[in-house]
Design an enzyme around this catalytic site. Structure first.
Site, short mmCIF file in Angstrom:
data_model
loop_
_atom_site.label_atom_id
_atom_site.label_comp_id
_atom_site.label_asym_id
_atom_site.label_seq_id
_atom_site.Cartn_x
_atom_site.Cartn_y
_atom_site.Cartn_z
N GLY A 221 -15.03 13.59 -21.93
CA GLY A 221 -13.59 13.47 -21.73
C GLY A 221 -12.91 12.79 -22.90
CB SER A 222 -9.48 11.69 -23.26
OG SER A 222 -9.23 10.84 -22.14
CD GLU A 245 -18.58 15.79 -25.95
OE1 GLU A 245 -17.44 15.68 -26.46
OE2 GLU A 245 -18.94 16.76 -25.27
CB CYS A 282 -16.16 18.81 -27.18
SG CYS A 282 -17.65 19.62 -26.58
CD GLU A 371 -10.45 16.03 -29.78
OE1 GLU A 371 -11.36 16.76 -29.38
OE2 GLU A 371 -10.19 14.92 -29.27
#
Length: 505
Positions: A221-222, A245, A282, A371
């Protein structure tokens, strides 16, 4: 109790479900069930758990049509993509069945009692054992492969750890259906309640990682989500690991000879890689370093043309859509110019146009080299290959880094780029694209912060290591030892008195 709602991102319509957010009493019940289920998983042994994982894979595939249809209405992802993802989820469970049957993951070691340079040494036997119940937070962008039926769940169950899954709010019905598929396989083997259970609601997620029976947590996730979970963990009297992650830019370097040799093919590959699944991967390449020469110009022209003729992409939810729009605007304010962005008719759903931005290497800032989750990529034009060393060192560490070259390129140049990337990524891709993560023994899906917060992988055989801890038995009677540590047991690979012995099976 609050009713859980679901939203179709294609049209933005919300509807109620039969699910409710998980309260403290329910959480207490399922945590207790998970603790008891850990004993059942241990009693199954490696081969019994392998059979269970195979049964889960079969159960998922038998419900493929229902799962895909449910996920399509909650994610906006294509039926073909979701169908493939169900296959991937089933493959992951079967892979861990193979890992269990192999047994090498246990790292079994035996040192028999012996005289040593320091005097008599005791008999020592060591292997990895399960941590206990673990919390898994489902990811929005992979409703199967990184959610309830994802690799975190598969690897934790393989390790012998019951799983309490925090269902992602973007796909609660998909989560519920996936959980039912797994529960069906477990009950078919006589398994108890608690081997897997789901919780719903943000507060339930925080309470989950605070619960004393939970021994680890995993998240895809974030950064914001990771910080919130870590803050809840920090309230515990006993800390537990969080395997997260998170954010990744995944830079791609195209060397001049590669651009001249196959620029059009590289452009097509880049387009597919950064726009596939709405750019919500991702491993999506966020930065492409392309030479400022005729070959690079042709490559960028082809890429620009593909983007300009593309349709809109459906993003997973309103939050993802808003973050994408805001980040794209921030890139432009920081100096990246729009190279291609098609006109897309606004609608009720969470639909955005793909965007190709461009910036010269001297103007690449930390704000642009970040990102952007969604179908956006920044092309960075460079003059000399030597300039890339410093530039790549300023890109945030990532899951992957990629290099496109040709056989005639200077090996020293390629080696230097590899060395720069190797210090900052977990996987280096040669003449390819980082999207499409193979589920296998050798996979490494993780990298330095902020791509992950640990040295482990979240995909592949060794991801199981996150949910195990080492245990040693000193001068133990044989009857109390796990069978894998008894002298006569020679089925799995073991290190005995310093020498590696292959398994006999």
């Amino acid at each position: 109790m609050n009713v859980v709602t679901t939203v179709d991102p294609r049209d933005g319509r919300s509807r109620s479900t039969d699910l409710t957010e998980t309260g403290d009493a329910r959480l207490e019940t399922i945590a207790g069930q998970a603790s008891r289920a850990a004993r059942w998983l241990s009693g199954l042994g490696r081969l019994g758990r392998a059979a269970m994982l195979d049964a889960i894979g079969e159960s998922l595939e038998s419900r493929r049509a229902e799962l895909v249809a449910t996920a399509e209405a909650e994610t906006g992802l294509s039926r073909a993509r979701l169908d493939q993802e169900v296959t991937r989820a089933a493959v992951q469970f079967r892979l861990f069945g193979d890992v269990l049957r192999d047994g090498g993951y246990l790292e079994a070691m035996i040192d028999h009692a012996a005289d040593t340079p320091l005097g008599p040494g005791p008999d020592l036997r060591r292997m990895l054992v399960p941590l206990g119940p673990v919390a898994v937070f489902g990811a929005s962008n992979f409703p199967f492969a990184f959610s309830v039926a994802g690799g975190d769940t598969a690897s934790a169950l393989a390790a012998g750890c019951p799983v309490l899954v925090k269902a992602h709010p973007s796909h609660p019905l998909t989560s519920h259906a996936s959980g039912e598929a797994i529960e069906s396989a477990v009950s078919g083997m006589g398994g108890p309640d608690g081997v897997i259970a789901l919780v719903y609601g943000e507060q339930a997620g925080r309470s989950l990682v605070r619960h004393p029976l939970v021994r680890a947590a995993a998240l895809t996730g974030s950064l914001g989500a990771a910080r919130a979970i870590q803050a809840a963990i920090d309230e515990r009297a006993d800390p537990i690991p969080l395997y997260a992650e998170l954010s990744s830019v995944n830079p791609i370097v195209v060397l001049p000879a590669a651009a001249a040799d196959r620029g059009d093919r590289i452009a097509e590959g880049l387009f597919a890689s950064f726009t596939g699944s709405g750019g919500q991967l991702c491993t999506k390449p966020g930065l492409a370093f392309i030479p400022s020469d005729p070959g690079g110009d042709q490559l960028v022209d082809t890429l620009r043309s593909r983007v300009a003729s593309a349709g809109g992409a459906v993003l997973l939810n309103e939050r993802v859509r808003d973050a994408f729009v805001n980040r794209a605007a921030a890139f432009e304010r920081a100096g990246a110019r729009v190279s291609a962005r098609p006109q897309v008719q606004p609608g009720a759903g969470f639909i955005v146009p793909p965007a190709l931005l461009e910036v010269g290497l001297p103007d690449l800032t930390a704000e642009i080299a970040d990102e952007c989750f969604g179908p956006l990529m920044v092309v960075v034009r460079y003059g000399e290959v030597a300039e890339l060393d410093v530039a790549l060192a300023t890109v945030p560490p990532s899951l992957t880094g990629s290099i496109h070259s040709v056989a005639g390129d200077d090996a020293a140049v390629v080696r230097r780029l590899v060395d720069v990337l190797a210090a900052r990524v977990g996987r280096i891709v040669f003449d390819g694209y980082p999207t499409g993560v193979r589920v296998s023994w050798a996979q490494q899906h993780g990298g330095p912060w902020p791509s992950t917060n640990a040295v482990h992988t979240s995909v592949g055989a060794t991801s199981l290591r996150r949910f195990l801890r080492p245990m040693a038995w000193q001068d133990a009677p044989e009857w109390i030892l796990p069978e894998e540590l008894r002298d006569e047991y020679r089925v799995i690979p073991r290190r005995v008195d310093g020498r590696l012995e292959p398994g006999m099976e």
